[in-house]
Write a protein that holds these residues in place. Structure first.
Motif, PDB file in Angstrom:
ATOM      1  N   ALA A 185      -7.903  -5.140  -0.995  1.00  0.00           N
ATOM      2  CA  ALA A 185      -8.126  -6.027   0.150  1.00  0.00           C
ATOM      3  C   ALA A 185      -7.923  -5.296   1.472  1.00  0.00           C
ATOM      4  N   LEU A 186      -6.926  -4.407   1.537  1.00  0.00           N
ATOM      5  CA  LEU A 186      -6.671  -3.679   2.781  1.00  0.00           C
ATOM      6  C   LEU A 186      -7.816  -2.702   3.073  1.00  0.00           C
ATOM      7  N   ALA A 231       0.826  -1.204   0.000  1.00  0.00           N
ATOM      8  CA  ALA A 231       0.000   0.000   0.000  1.00  0.00           C
ATOM      9  C   ALA A 231       0.863   1.258   0.000  1.00  0.00           C
ATOM     10  N   MET A 232       1.964   1.244   0.737  1.00  0.00           N
ATOM     11  CA  MET A 232       2.867   2.393   0.760  1.00  0.00           C
ATOM     12  C   MET A 232       3.476   2.643  -0.621  1.00  0.00           C
ATOM     13  N   LEU A 233       3.928   1.571  -1.278  1.00  0.00           N
ATOM     14  CA  LEU A 233       4.534   1.728  -2.600  1.00  0.00           C
ATOM     15  C   LEU A 233       3.509   2.198  -3.630  1.00  0.00           C
ATOM     16  N   ALA A 234       2.305   1.642  -3.561  1.00  0.00           N
ATOM     17  CA  ALA A 234       1.243   2.082  -4.465  1.00  0.00           C
ATOM     18  C   ALA A 234       0.923   3.556  -4.244  1.00  0.00           C
ATOM     19  N   THR A 235       0.977   3.987  -3.000  1.00  0.00           N
ATOM     20  CA  THR A 235       0.705   5.391  -2.672  1.00  0.00           C
ATOM     21  C   THR A 235       1.747   6.305  -3.295  1.00  0.00           C
ATOM     22  N   LEU A 277      -5.921   5.461   0.973  1.00  0.00           N
ATOM     23  CA  LEU A 277      -5.838   4.336   0.035  1.00  0.00           C
ATOM     24  C   LEU A 277      -6.975   4.346  -0.986  1.00  0.00           C
ATOM     25  N   ARG A 278      -8.124   4.815  -0.584  1.00  0.00           N
ATOM     26  CA  ARG A 278      -9.207   4.951  -1.573  1.00  0.00           C
ATOM     27  C   ARG A 278      -8.814   5.959  -2.651  1.00  0.00           C
ATOM     28  N   ALA A 279      -8.144   7.020  -2.241  1.00  0.00           N
ATOM     29  CA  ALA A 279      -7.679   8.004  -3.212  1.00  0.00           C
ATOM     30  C   ALA A 279      -6.577   7.433  -4.096  1.00  0.00           C
ATOM     31  N   ASN A 312      -5.082   5.787  -9.463  1.00  0.00           N
ATOM     32  CA  ASN A 312      -4.485   4.812 -10.376  1.00  0.00           C
ATOM     33  C   ASN A 312      -5.461   4.396 -11.469  1.00  0.00           C
ATOM     34  N   ASP A 313      -6.720   4.211 -11.094  1.00  0.00           N
ATOM     35  CA  ASP A 313      -7.720   3.862 -12.107  1.00  0.00           C
ATOM     36  C   ASP A 313      -7.797   4.945 -13.181  1.00  0.00           C
TER      37      ASP A 313
END
Length: 439
Positions: A273-274, A215-219, A289-291, A296-297
């Motif tokens: 999932a998180l 999640a951190m890397l995706a952020t 995380l929703r943001a 990304n979408d």
């Protein structure tokens, strides 16, 4: 040490092979008989640099074996790794049916002490569910057999997984049982001879660590993508911004490269999932995380937006696409930005000629015989008579192309670069119109 790995997907096959490489006796189980046949014949059903050679070497040495026989697999290893898939359910939660089925098989068939290791990426609380599933099967049999459940999340990057396993930056072990911790330390000792890399936590903390890392890397990726979009509007250069903030040791340079969105088997699934776990199990809405997911979408459509801004109506247009895999050095197209781009182009009435060094078989499986998509035998062939080149994956062979050939093959000298591979001044100096991300 005798080790069983349940599941010969990406994580299971890499883990089992690397454990065999350091001398362990490893048996890999899978219900897919065709996959086991391929592995026994020296093939590898996934593309991962260095993996096939290592599989063949360890099979020949008698350290690595494959089977579809569940009883044989449970009997074999004192340590039983569960490395099966945890696909996202319709609501975004991780589907644990394969994990729990593996746990039940162990409980149904075990006759001596086992350390059952959750290697799959699983939500917090899965260790307790695995423990309960095994206990339930033992109760049905009316026997008492000792066992311990451990969480040992994987941190393998596709395209560098063998190197990541053989030279880990950390090994996280979630366990409360001293015997299990002792055995896991012994198992991983060959991988941390220079300095201590093993971190021991409780089971729930280990489970959350995996999700937190992804999640951190995706952020970071989504944050940089949003900054890139802003830089473009303001007339700034995101590459200069990246260098400026990456030089701060509190930030660093990793995962600060903007592009056309992240994909793959981990980041999209684990973020979802998180978010779901937080909402259902803790009553917490993870707003950041929703943001990240929303950003990304949207980013996966940024290249389509650029194409429409340049051409207007895309009906009848034909585009060359370089790169189909979600990242280099893999044939994985799960959640790949290329899939969204191609779908967008089809919907807009355009056709595509695509090239990827290793992912075209996977693309054929996904898109079938759609006449709107042609697969090229080379990057140059993909360019032929296209209205523009669109770069989606940063393969090394794309980094220094023949720009004169690009100009001669395209209808017009025009590149849309979703990975910022080139220096804009240089490419434009070659007489090519160059549109990148945030530059």
């Amino acid at each position: 040490m005798k080790v069983t790995v349940i599941g010969t997907g990406y994580v299971g096959l890499v883990s089992g092979t690397c454990l065999a490489e350091v001398g362990n006796d490893v048996l890999c189980l899978d219900v897919d008989a065709e996959k086991i046949r391929i592995l026994e014949e020296g093939g590898v059903p996934i593309f991962e640099p260095g993996l096939q050679e290592m599989v063949r070497r360890n099979v020949a040495a008698g350290r690595l074996h494959f089977t579809t026989d569940v009883q044989r697999a449970v009997d074999h290893g004192t340590i039983q790794f569960i490395a099966v898939g945890t696909p996202p359910d319709e609501d975004g939660s991780a589907d644990l049916k394969y994990v729990l089925a593996a746990a039940r098989n162990i409980g149904r068939l075990m006759t001596d002490f086992k350390v059952v290791v959750d290697k799959s990426t699983v939500p917090v609380g899965t260790g307790a569910k695995v423990k309960a599933a095994i206990a339930d099967e033992l109760q049905k049999r009316g026997v008492e057999v000792p066992y311990s459940v451990v969480s040992n999340p994987e941190f393998l990057k596709e395209g560098a997984a063998v190197e990541d396993f053989m030279r880990p930056d950390r090994v996280v072990i979630g366990a409360e049982d001293e015997q299990a911790i002792f055995l896991m330390r012994a198992l991983y000792a060959p991988f941390q001879r220079n300095h201590e890399r093993l971190i021991v936590t409780d089971v729930k903390s280990a489970e959350l660590t995996k999700y937190a890392a992804n999640a951190m890397l995706a952020t970071r990726i989504s944050f940089m993508n949003e900054l890139a979009n802003l830089a473009e509007k303001l007339g700034a250069d995101i590459e200069m911004v990246r260098q400026g903030i990456g030089s701060d040791p509190r930030i660093g340079y990793h995962f600060l490269y903007p592009g056309c969105g992240y994909g793959g088997s981990c980041f999209p699934k684990d973020v979802k999932a998180l978010i779901k776990t937080a909402a259902d199990d803790a009553g917490i809405g993870l707003k950041v995380l929703r943001a990240v997911e929303e950003a990304n979408d949207a980013q996966k459509h940024v290249l389509t937006e650029k194409l429409k801004a340049r051409f207007g109506d895309l009906t009848g247009r034909h585009f060359a696409v370089w790169g189909l895999a979600f990242k280099p050095n893999t044939d994985d197209m799960r959640e790949a930005p290329s899939r969204e781009l191609i779908a967008d182009l089809f919907a807009a009435g355009a056709t595509v000629s695509a090239y990827d060094p290793v992912a075209m078989d996977e693309a054929r499986r996904i898109f079938g015989d759609d006449s709107r998509l042609r697969f090229a035998a080379s990057p140059r062939e993909a360019l032929r008579d296209a209205d523009a080149l669109v770069i989606v994956t940063e393969w090394k062979e794309f980094r220094s192309p023949d720009f004169d050939a690009i100009k001669s093959e395209l209808k017009q000298p025009l590149i849309f670069d979703g990975r910022n591979l080139y220096d804009p001044k240089f490419v434009r100096g070659m007489g090519i119109d160059y549109l990148a991300i945030g530059r």
